[in-house]
Every structure is written in C-alpha cells, then in structure tokens.
Write a protein that holds these residues in place. Structure first.
Motif, PDB file in Angstrom:
ATOM      1  N   ASP A  26       0.917  -1.145   0.049  1.00  0.00           N
ATOM      2  CA  ASP A  26       0.159  -0.033   0.129  1.00  0.00           C
ATOM      3  C   ASP A  26       0.876   1.279   0.015  1.00  0.00           C
ATOM      4  N   ILE A  27       0.461   2.321  -0.764  1.00  0.00           N
ATOM      5  CA  ILE A  27       1.373   3.496  -0.696  1.00  0.00           C
ATOM      6  C   ILE A  27       0.536   4.647  -0.356  1.00  0.00           C
ATOM      7  N   LYS A  28       1.499   5.475   0.213  1.00  0.00           N
ATOM      8  CA  LYS A  28       1.083   6.616   0.874  1.00  0.00           C
ATOM      9  C   LYS A  28       2.043   7.879   0.701  1.00  0.00           C
ATOM     10  N   PHE A  29       1.877   8.691  -0.153  1.00  0.00           N
ATOM     11  CA  PHE A  29       2.595   9.864  -0.622  1.00  0.00           C
ATOM     12  C   PHE A  29       2.242  10.971   0.487  1.00  0.00           C
ATOM     13  N   GLU A  30       3.648  11.561   1.004  1.00  0.00           N
ATOM     14  CA  GLU A  30       3.541  12.691   1.550  1.00  0.00           C
ATOM     15  C   GLU A  30       2.491  13.841   1.118  1.00  0.00           C
ATOM     16  N   LYS A  31       3.078  14.259  -0.244  1.00  0.00           N
ATOM     17  CA  LYS A  31       2.193  15.177  -0.966  1.00  0.00           C
ATOM     18  C   LYS A  31       1.703  14.602  -2.272  1.00  0.00           C
ATOM     19  N   THR A  32       0.568  14.875  -2.880  1.00  0.00           N
ATOM     20  CA  THR A  32       0.453  14.564  -4.245  1.00  0.00           C
ATOM     21  C   THR A  32       0.314  15.441  -5.094  1.00  0.00           C
ATOM     22  N   THR A  49      10.051  16.512  -6.085  1.00  0.00           N
ATOM     23  CA  THR A  49      10.132  15.191  -5.652  1.00  0.00           C
ATOM     24  C   THR A  49       9.171  14.880  -4.773  1.00  0.00           C
ATOM     25  N   TYR A  50       8.231  13.699  -4.991  1.00  0.00           N
ATOM     26  CA  TYR A  50       7.332  13.241  -4.198  1.00  0.00           C
ATOM     27  C   TYR A  50       7.641  11.873  -3.508  1.00  0.00           C
ATOM     28  N   THR A  51       7.613  11.903  -2.252  1.00  0.00           N
ATOM     29  CA  THR A  51       8.195  10.788  -1.410  1.00  0.00           C
ATOM     30  C   THR A  51       6.992  10.053  -0.840  1.00  0.00           C
ATOM     31  N   GLU A  79      13.260  -0.874  -8.170  1.00  0.00           N
ATOM     32  CA  GLU A  79      13.360  -1.808  -7.165  1.00  0.00           C
ATOM     33  C   GLU A  79      12.271  -1.714  -6.074  1.00  0.00           C
ATOM     34  N   PRO A  80      12.119  -2.840  -5.592  1.00  0.00           N
ATOM     35  CA  PRO A  80      10.908  -3.010  -4.694  1.00  0.00           C
ATOM     36  C   PRO A  80      11.066  -2.212  -3.412  1.00  0.00           C
ATOM     37  N   VAL A  81      10.041  -1.585  -2.940  1.00  0.00           N
ATOM     38  CA  VAL A  81      10.072  -0.927  -1.635  1.00  0.00           C
ATOM     39  C   VAL A  81       9.492  -1.683  -0.431  1.00  0.00           C
ATOM     40  N   GLN A  82      10.466  -2.091   0.288  1.00  0.00           N
ATOM     41  CA  GLN A  82       9.967  -2.909   1.390  1.00  0.00           C
ATOM     42  C   GLN A  82       8.999  -2.390   2.413  1.00  0.00           C
ATOM     43  N   PRO A  83       7.985  -3.126   2.988  1.00  0.00           N
ATOM     44  CA  PRO A  83       7.018  -2.314   3.962  1.00  0.00           C
ATOM     45  C   PRO A  83       7.839  -1.786   5.028  1.00  0.00           C
ATOM     46  N   GLY A  84       7.339  -0.457   5.253  1.00  0.00           N
ATOM     47  CA  GLY A  84       7.706   0.541   6.154  1.00  0.00           C
ATOM     48  C   GLY A  84       8.863   1.282   5.523  1.00  0.00           C
ATOM     49  N   LYS A  85       9.311   0.888   4.406  1.00  0.00           N
ATOM     50  CA  LYS A  85      10.329   1.787   3.899  1.00  0.00           C
ATOM     51  C   LYS A  85       9.660   2.858   3.061  1.00  0.00           C
ATOM     52  N   THR A  86      10.605   3.796   2.604  1.00  0.00           N
ATOM     53  CA  THR A  86      10.398   4.965   1.681  1.00  0.00           C
ATOM     54  C   THR A  86      10.911   4.958   0.243  1.00  0.00           C
ATOM     55  N   GLY A  87      10.211   5.569  -0.445  1.00  0.00           N
ATOM     56  CA  GLY A  87      11.015   5.882  -1.785  1.00  0.00           C
ATOM     57  C   GLY A  87      10.517   7.273  -2.471  1.00  0.00           C
ATOM     58  N   SER A  88      11.056   7.420  -3.614  1.00  0.00           N
ATOM     59  CA  SER A  88      10.823   8.699  -4.173  1.00  0.00           C
ATOM     60  C   SER A  88      10.390   8.594  -5.736  1.00  0.00           C
ATOM     61  N   ILE A  89       9.727   9.760  -6.248  1.00  0.00           N
ATOM     62  CA  ILE A  89       9.469   9.880  -7.748  1.00  0.00           C
ATOM     63  C   ILE A  89       9.893  11.388  -7.947  1.00  0.00           C
ATOM     64  N   LYS A  90      11.103  11.590  -8.778  1.00  0.00           N
ATOM     65  CA  LYS A  90      11.622  12.628  -9.352  1.00  0.00           C
ATOM     66  C   LYS A  90      10.882  13.314 -10.325  1.00  0.00           C
ATOM     67  N   VAL A  91      10.356  14.279 -10.573  1.00  0.00           N
ATOM     68  CA  VAL A  91       9.707  14.910 -11.555  1.00  0.00           C
ATOM     69  C   VAL A  91      10.262  16.230 -12.108  1.00  0.00           C
ATOM     70  N   VAL A  92      10.832  16.219 -13.465  1.00  0.00           N
ATOM     71  CA  VAL A  92      11.260  17.554 -13.980  1.00  0.00           C
ATOM     72  C   VAL A  92      10.406  18.215 -15.096  1.00  0.00           C
TER      73      VAL A  92
END
Length: 128
Positions: A26-32, A49-51, A79-92
């Motif tokens: 399940d994914i939860k963004f800090e900001k959409t 950057t969306y975390t 790469e898979p993001v494990q439960p409880g871990k964070t990732g990011s999407i950078k948009v230019v």
C-alpha cells in the motif's frame, strides 16, 4: 478414502491461498500535489520530488509513471520498496517553448498497491 484425501488437500490449498492474498503493498504519498512557484523562462526547468511510504505488508513495486505531456519527465526506481520503507519519484518540468503563465500537469503512478493508480500534480507559473 479418496474423497477424504481430496477434500483435505483442497482445504489446505484454500488456507494457503487465503494467506497469500492477505498480504498487500500500500502506498502513501507525503504530498500528491506540489507547487513549483514562479520561475523565469530564462531558466525554464524545475524539479519536484514526491516521497512515498509502503504502508502495506508486502513489497511495493512501481510499474509505471506516466506524465500528461512530454514537458514533464518522471524518474523512479524499479526496485521494490519493502514494508515500512520510503521511496521517491522525481519529476522534472521543462517549460522551454511553452506559453508563459500558470501550468498544471498530472503524473499517473501505477503500482501493485491496494489502490493501483495514484495521480500526482505539479504546478507553477512561468514568467518572462
């Protein structure tokens, strides 16, 4: 006897299938949505950057990130993001040869999360 063995085997397989289905990413963004503010056409490139956090109990995989136009380019890790871990999407955002003024672009994120599609927004104002 064969019926009893077959019934037992079916019950064991059903329990295994139910357990396998109970784990979900399940994914939860800090900001959409992010506002890049005001920037000049002389420097028309801006980045956001969306975390996000995997709040599920299975690895989260981002399958695809698609922007609404070619002026907005997303970058993300496959790469898979494990439960409880964070990732990011950078948009230019590249406003070269784009009209001056306010803009708002959308980015669609497709993943294996409980809700498989999330829409992100990037906006701002380009001036002379």
């Amino acid at each position: 006897m064969k019926k009893l063995v077959l019934l037992s085997l079916l019950m064991i397989m059903s329990v295994g299938l139910i357990n396998a289905q109970s784990k979900n990413a399940d994914i939860k963004f800090e900001k959409t949505s992010q506002n890049l503010g005001t920037f000049s056409e002389k420097e028309p490139v801006a980045t956001a950057t969306y975390t996000f956090t995997n709040i599920g109990d299975a690895p989260l995989v981002i399958h695809q990130v698609v922007a609404s136009c070619g002026c907005t380019v997303p970058e993300f890790s496959k790469e898979p993001v494990q439960p409880g871990k964070t990732g990011s999407i950078k948009v230019v955002y590249n406003g070269t040869d784009k009209p001056l003024g306010f803009f708002k672009k959308s980015i669609i994120v497709r993943s294996n999360a409980k809700t498989p599609t999330t829409r992100l927004f990037i906006e701002g104002t380009m001036t002379e």
